[in-house]
Write a protein that holds these residues in place. Structure first.
Motif, PDB file in Angstrom:
ATOM      1  N   ASP A   1       0.808  -1.219   0.000  1.00 34.23           N
ATOM      2  CA  ASP A   1       0.000   0.000   0.000  1.00 34.23           C
ATOM      3  C   ASP A   1       0.846   1.277   0.000  1.00 34.23           C
ATOM      4  O   ASP A   1       0.317   2.378  -0.173  1.00 34.23           O
ATOM      5  N   ALA A   2       2.170   1.135   0.174  1.00 29.07           N
ATOM      6  CA  ALA A   2       3.045   2.311   0.115  1.00 29.07           C
ATOM      7  C   ALA A   2       3.228   2.815  -1.314  1.00 29.07           C
ATOM      8  O   ALA A   2       3.594   3.980  -1.511  1.00 29.07           O
ATOM      9  N   ARG A   3       2.969   1.969  -2.284  1.00 28.35           N
ATOM     10  CA  ARG A   3       3.206   2.346  -3.684  1.00 28.35           C
ATOM     11  C   ARG A   3       2.442   3.606  -4.080  1.00 28.35           C
ATOM     12  O   ARG A   3       2.958   4.456  -4.813  1.00 28.35           O
ATOM     13  N   SER A   4       1.213   3.724  -3.604  1.00 34.38           N
ATOM     14  CA  SER A   4       0.358   4.833  -4.035  1.00 34.38           C
ATOM     15  C   SER A   4       0.439   6.043  -3.114  1.00 34.38           C
ATOM     16  O   SER A   4      -0.261   7.039  -3.328  1.00 34.38           O
ATOM     17  N   LYS A   5       1.297   5.986  -2.096  1.00 36.27           N
ATOM     18  CA  LYS A   5       1.401   7.092  -1.151  1.00 36.27           C
ATOM     19  C   LYS A   5       2.408   8.133  -1.630  1.00 36.27           C
ATOM     20  O   LYS A   5       3.349   7.834  -2.364  1.00 36.27           O
TER      21      LYS A   5
END
Length: 258
Positions: A135-139
Protein backbone atom coordinates in the motif's frame (compact mmCIF):
# COMPACT_ATOMS: atom_id res chain seq x y z
CA UNK A 1 41.52 -13.38 -12.29
CA UNK A 2 41.53 -10.43 -9.88
CA UNK A 3 38.66 -7.99 -10.24
CA UNK A 4 39.58 -4.33 -10.69
CA UNK A 5 38.50 -1.91 -7.94
CA UNK A 6 35.14 -0.32 -8.85
CA UNK A 7 36.41 3.01 -7.52
CA UNK A 8 40.01 4.24 -7.80
CA UNK A 9 41.01 7.73 -6.68
CA UNK A 10 44.63 8.87 -6.95
CA UNK A 11 46.15 12.24 -6.06
CA UNK A 12 42.76 13.94 -5.75
CA UNK A 13 42.74 17.68 -5.10
CA UNK A 14 39.49 19.59 -4.63
CA UNK A 15 39.13 23.29 -3.82
CA UNK A 16 36.45 25.84 -3.06
CA UNK A 17 37.85 29.27 -3.79
CA UNK A 18 41.07 29.49 -1.81
CA UNK A 19 40.24 26.58 0.48
CA UNK A 20 41.65 23.12 -0.25
CA UNK A 21 39.24 20.35 0.75
CA UNK A 22 41.26 17.32 -0.40
CA UNK A 23 44.96 17.22 -1.21
CA UNK A 24 46.68 14.21 -2.79
CA UNK A 25 43.89 11.94 -1.57
CA UNK A 26 44.05 8.27 -2.56
CA UNK A 27 41.22 5.77 -2.22
CA UNK A 28 40.48 2.32 -3.62
CA UNK A 29 37.17 0.61 -2.98
CA UNK A 30 37.08 -3.16 -3.20
CA UNK A 31 34.43 -5.04 -5.19
CA UNK A 32 31.44 -6.05 -3.08
CA UNK A 33 32.53 -4.34 0.12
CA UNK A 34 30.56 -1.98 2.34
CA UNK A 35 32.86 0.99 2.90
CA UNK A 36 32.04 3.58 5.54
CA UNK A 37 33.25 7.16 5.06
CA UNK A 38 33.77 9.30 8.16
CA UNK A 39 35.35 12.61 9.01
CA UNK A 40 34.80 15.78 10.96
CA UNK A 41 32.53 18.60 9.86
CA UNK A 42 33.95 20.15 6.68
CA UNK A 43 36.25 17.20 5.97
CA UNK A 44 34.70 16.84 2.52
CA UNK A 45 32.75 13.59 2.73
CA UNK A 46 29.91 14.67 0.43
CA UNK A 47 32.35 16.55 -1.79
CA UNK A 48 34.29 13.32 -2.28
CA UNK A 49 31.13 11.43 -3.24
CA UNK A 50 30.01 14.10 -5.70
CA UNK A 51 33.47 14.29 -7.25
CA UNK A 52 33.63 10.52 -7.73
CA UNK A 53 30.24 10.69 -9.46
CA UNK A 54 31.44 13.45 -11.78
CA UNK A 55 29.05 16.02 -10.31
CA UNK A 56 32.01 18.18 -9.29
CA UNK A 57 35.27 18.71 -11.15
CA UNK A 58 38.51 18.14 -9.22
CA UNK A 59 41.42 20.55 -9.36
CA UNK A 60 43.81 17.64 -9.89
CA UNK A 61 44.06 13.88 -9.67
CA UNK A 62 42.47 10.93 -11.42
CA UNK A 63 39.22 9.10 -10.71
CA UNK A 64 38.31 5.78 -12.26
CA UNK A 65 34.74 4.64 -11.77
CA UNK A 66 33.95 1.09 -12.85
CA UNK A 67 37.13 1.10 -14.91
CA UNK A 68 36.42 4.38 -16.73
CA UNK A 69 38.56 7.51 -16.40
CA UNK A 70 36.02 10.18 -15.39
CA UNK A 71 38.11 12.98 -16.92
CA UNK A 72 37.77 11.39 -20.36
CA UNK A 73 33.99 10.96 -20.27
CA UNK A 74 31.33 13.40 -21.37
CA UNK A 75 27.82 13.44 -22.70
CA UNK A 76 26.23 10.06 -23.32
CA UNK A 77 29.18 8.07 -21.95
CA UNK A 78 28.95 9.86 -18.62
CA UNK A 79 25.19 9.34 -18.44
CA UNK A 80 25.70 5.65 -19.25
CA UNK A 81 28.27 5.28 -16.48
CA UNK A 82 26.16 7.09 -13.90
CA UNK A 83 23.27 4.74 -14.67
CA UNK A 84 25.41 1.98 -13.15
CA UNK A 85 25.42 3.80 -9.81
CA UNK A 86 22.62 4.50 -7.35
CA UNK A 87 22.52 7.33 -4.83
CA UNK A 88 20.46 7.75 -1.68
CA UNK A 89 20.73 11.31 -0.42
CA UNK A 90 20.37 12.20 3.25
CA UNK A 91 16.82 13.53 2.92
CA UNK A 92 15.87 10.87 0.32
CA UNK A 93 15.24 13.73 -2.20
CA UNK A 94 11.90 12.31 -3.31
CA UNK A 95 9.67 14.28 -5.66
CA UNK A 96 6.85 15.49 -3.43
CA UNK A 97 4.23 15.44 -6.21
CA UNK A 98 4.93 11.83 -7.19
CA UNK A 99 3.86 8.65 -5.43
CA UNK A 100 6.41 6.12 -4.19
CA UNK A 101 5.84 4.01 -7.31
CA UNK A 102 6.21 7.05 -9.59
CA UNK A 103 9.39 8.15 -7.78
CA UNK A 104 10.83 4.67 -8.25
CA UNK A 105 9.99 4.78 -11.95
CA UNK A 106 11.83 8.08 -12.59
CA UNK A 107 15.25 6.52 -13.44
CA UNK A 108 13.53 3.83 -15.55
CA UNK A 109 11.60 6.44 -17.55
CA UNK A 110 14.75 8.51 -18.12
CA UNK A 111 16.78 5.52 -19.25
CA UNK A 112 14.34 3.34 -21.18
CA UNK A 113 11.15 3.43 -23.17
CA UNK A 114 9.04 0.87 -21.34
CA UNK A 115 5.37 0.02 -21.40
CA UNK A 116 3.39 1.35 -18.40
CA UNK A 117 2.60 -2.17 -17.23
CA UNK A 118 6.29 -3.13 -17.17
CA UNK A 119 7.17 0.09 -15.34
CA UNK A 120 4.58 -0.76 -12.70
CA UNK A 121 5.92 -4.30 -12.33
CA UNK A 122 9.52 -3.13 -11.96
CA UNK A 123 8.52 -0.48 -9.42
CA UNK A 124 6.60 -3.07 -7.41
CA UNK A 125 9.66 -5.33 -7.37
CA UNK A 126 12.03 -2.61 -6.15
CA UNK A 127 9.56 -1.39 -3.52
CA UNK A 128 9.19 -4.93 -2.21
CA UNK A 129 12.98 -5.38 -2.13
CA UNK A 130 13.37 -2.46 0.28
CA UNK A 131 10.72 -3.84 2.61
CA UNK A 132 7.87 -1.41 1.99
CA UNK A 133 4.31 -2.79 2.08
CA UNK A 134 2.23 -2.87 -1.13
CA UNK A 135 0.00 0.00 0.00
CA UNK A 136 3.05 2.31 0.11
CA UNK A 137 3.21 2.35 -3.68
CA UNK A 138 0.36 4.83 -4.04
CA UNK A 139 1.40 7.09 -1.15
CA UNK A 140 3.11 10.46 -1.46
CA UNK A 141 6.29 11.33 0.48
CA UNK A 142 4.31 13.53 2.89
CA UNK A 143 2.30 10.45 3.91
CA UNK A 144 5.36 8.42 4.86
CA UNK A 145 7.38 8.17 8.04
CA UNK A 146 11.07 9.08 7.96
CA UNK A 147 12.09 5.44 7.74
CA UNK A 148 9.64 4.76 4.92
CA UNK A 149 10.91 7.78 2.97
CA UNK A 150 14.46 6.41 3.27
CA UNK A 151 13.28 3.06 1.93
CA UNK A 152 11.41 4.74 -0.92
CA UNK A 153 14.54 6.66 -1.83
CA UNK A 154 16.48 3.42 -1.72
CA UNK A 155 13.97 1.77 -4.06
CA UNK A 156 14.62 4.54 -6.57
CA UNK A 157 18.40 4.25 -6.05
CA UNK A 158 18.37 0.56 -7.02
CA UNK A 159 15.83 0.94 -9.82
CA UNK A 160 18.47 0.46 -12.53
CA UNK A 161 20.23 -2.45 -10.79
CA UNK A 162 23.42 -0.47 -10.09
CA UNK A 163 26.87 -1.89 -9.49
CA UNK A 164 27.66 0.71 -6.82
CA UNK A 165 25.35 2.22 -4.22
CA UNK A 166 26.24 5.54 -2.58
CA UNK A 167 24.52 6.39 0.70
CA UNK A 168 24.71 9.84 2.29
CA UNK A 169 23.88 9.61 6.01
CA UNK A 170 21.27 6.85 5.46
CA UNK A 171 20.25 6.52 9.12
CA UNK A 172 20.25 10.24 10.00
CA UNK A 173 17.01 11.23 11.71
CA UNK A 174 15.91 7.65 12.39
CA UNK A 175 15.24 6.23 15.83
CA UNK A 176 17.57 3.40 16.95
CA UNK A 177 15.13 0.64 15.98
CA UNK A 178 14.48 2.05 12.51
CA UNK A 179 18.21 2.73 12.02
CA UNK A 180 19.10 -0.83 12.95
CA UNK A 181 16.48 -2.20 10.56
CA UNK A 182 17.80 0.02 7.77
CA UNK A 183 21.36 -1.17 8.41
CA UNK A 184 20.22 -4.77 8.09
CA UNK A 185 18.43 -3.91 4.85
CA UNK A 186 21.59 -2.39 3.36
CA UNK A 187 23.60 -5.43 4.38
CA UNK A 188 21.01 -7.79 2.90
CA UNK A 189 20.78 -5.87 -0.40
CA UNK A 190 24.57 -5.66 -0.74
CA UNK A 191 24.83 -9.43 -0.46
CA UNK A 192 21.72 -10.32 -2.47
CA UNK A 193 22.38 -7.91 -5.34
CA UNK A 194 26.18 -8.04 -5.25
CA UNK A 195 26.45 -4.31 -4.60
CA UNK A 196 29.52 -2.34 -3.69
CA UNK A 197 28.34 0.17 -1.08
CA UNK A 198 29.95 3.49 -0.14
CA UNK A 199 28.24 4.92 2.94
CA UNK A 200 28.87 8.36 4.40
CA UNK A 201 27.79 8.26 8.02
CA UNK A 202 28.29 9.59 11.54
CA UNK A 203 26.44 6.60 12.98
CA UNK A 204 28.95 4.51 14.89
CA UNK A 205 26.45 1.68 15.29
CA UNK A 206 26.11 1.47 11.50
CA UNK A 207 29.87 1.45 11.03
CA UNK A 208 30.34 -1.38 13.50
CA UNK A 209 27.34 -3.35 12.30
CA UNK A 210 27.75 -3.47 8.52
CA UNK A 211 31.02 -2.02 7.19
CA UNK A 212 33.98 -4.07 6.01
CA UNK A 213 36.37 -1.11 6.13
CA UNK A 214 36.18 2.58 6.99
CA UNK A 215 37.70 5.51 5.09
CA UNK A 216 38.54 8.33 7.51
CA UNK A 217 39.08 11.78 5.97
CA UNK A 218 41.84 13.39 8.02
CA UNK A 219 44.02 16.40 7.17
CA UNK A 220 42.60 16.50 3.62
CA UNK A 221 43.65 12.91 2.94
CA UNK A 222 42.17 9.47 3.46
CA UNK A 223 43.10 6.58 5.73
CA UNK A 224 41.32 3.29 4.95
CA UNK A 225 41.29 0.31 7.29
CA UNK A 226 39.00 -1.89 9.36
CA UNK A 227 37.68 -0.21 12.50
CA UNK A 228 39.98 -2.20 14.80
CA UNK A 229 43.01 -0.79 12.98
CA UNK A 230 41.73 2.79 12.73
CA UNK A 231 41.03 3.03 16.45
CA UNK A 232 44.67 2.17 17.20
CA UNK A 233 46.10 5.00 15.07
CA UNK A 234 47.65 7.92 16.89
CA UNK A 235 45.34 10.61 15.55
CA UNK A 236 43.40 12.97 17.86
CA UNK A 237 40.18 12.93 15.82
CA UNK A 238 40.13 9.15 15.44
CA UNK A 239 40.87 8.67 19.13
CA UNK A 240 38.04 10.99 20.10
CA UNK A 241 35.67 9.42 17.60
CA UNK A 242 36.24 5.77 18.46
CA UNK A 243 37.19 5.94 22.13
CA UNK A 244 34.62 8.48 23.32
CA UNK A 245 31.48 7.28 25.15
CA UNK A 246 29.46 6.70 21.97
CA UNK A 247 32.34 4.94 20.26
CA UNK A 248 32.95 2.64 23.21
CA UNK A 249 29.23 1.81 23.43
CA UNK A 250 29.00 1.00 19.72
CA UNK A 251 32.12 -1.16 19.78
CA UNK A 252 30.96 -2.99 22.90
CA UNK A 253 27.58 -3.69 21.30
CA UNK A 254 29.30 -4.95 18.15
CA UNK A 255 31.50 -7.31 20.17
CA UNK A 256 28.45 -8.59 22.04
CA UNK A 257 26.65 -9.37 18.76
CA UNK A 258 29.74 -11.16 17.45
Amino acid sequence: MATAPPIEVHGLVTRFGGRTIHENLDLEVRPGEVLGVVGGSGAGKSVLMRTILGLMEPAAGTIRLLGADMAKLSGRDLVELRSRTGVLFQDAALFSTLTVAENTQVPLRERFELAPRLLDELACLKIALVGLPPDARSKYPSELSGGMRKRAGLARAIALDPDILFLDEPTAGLDPIAASAFDELILQLSKTLGLTVVMITHDLDSLVRITDRVAALIDRRCVVAPIDELRRLDDPWLQQYFTGPRGRAALSAGQARA
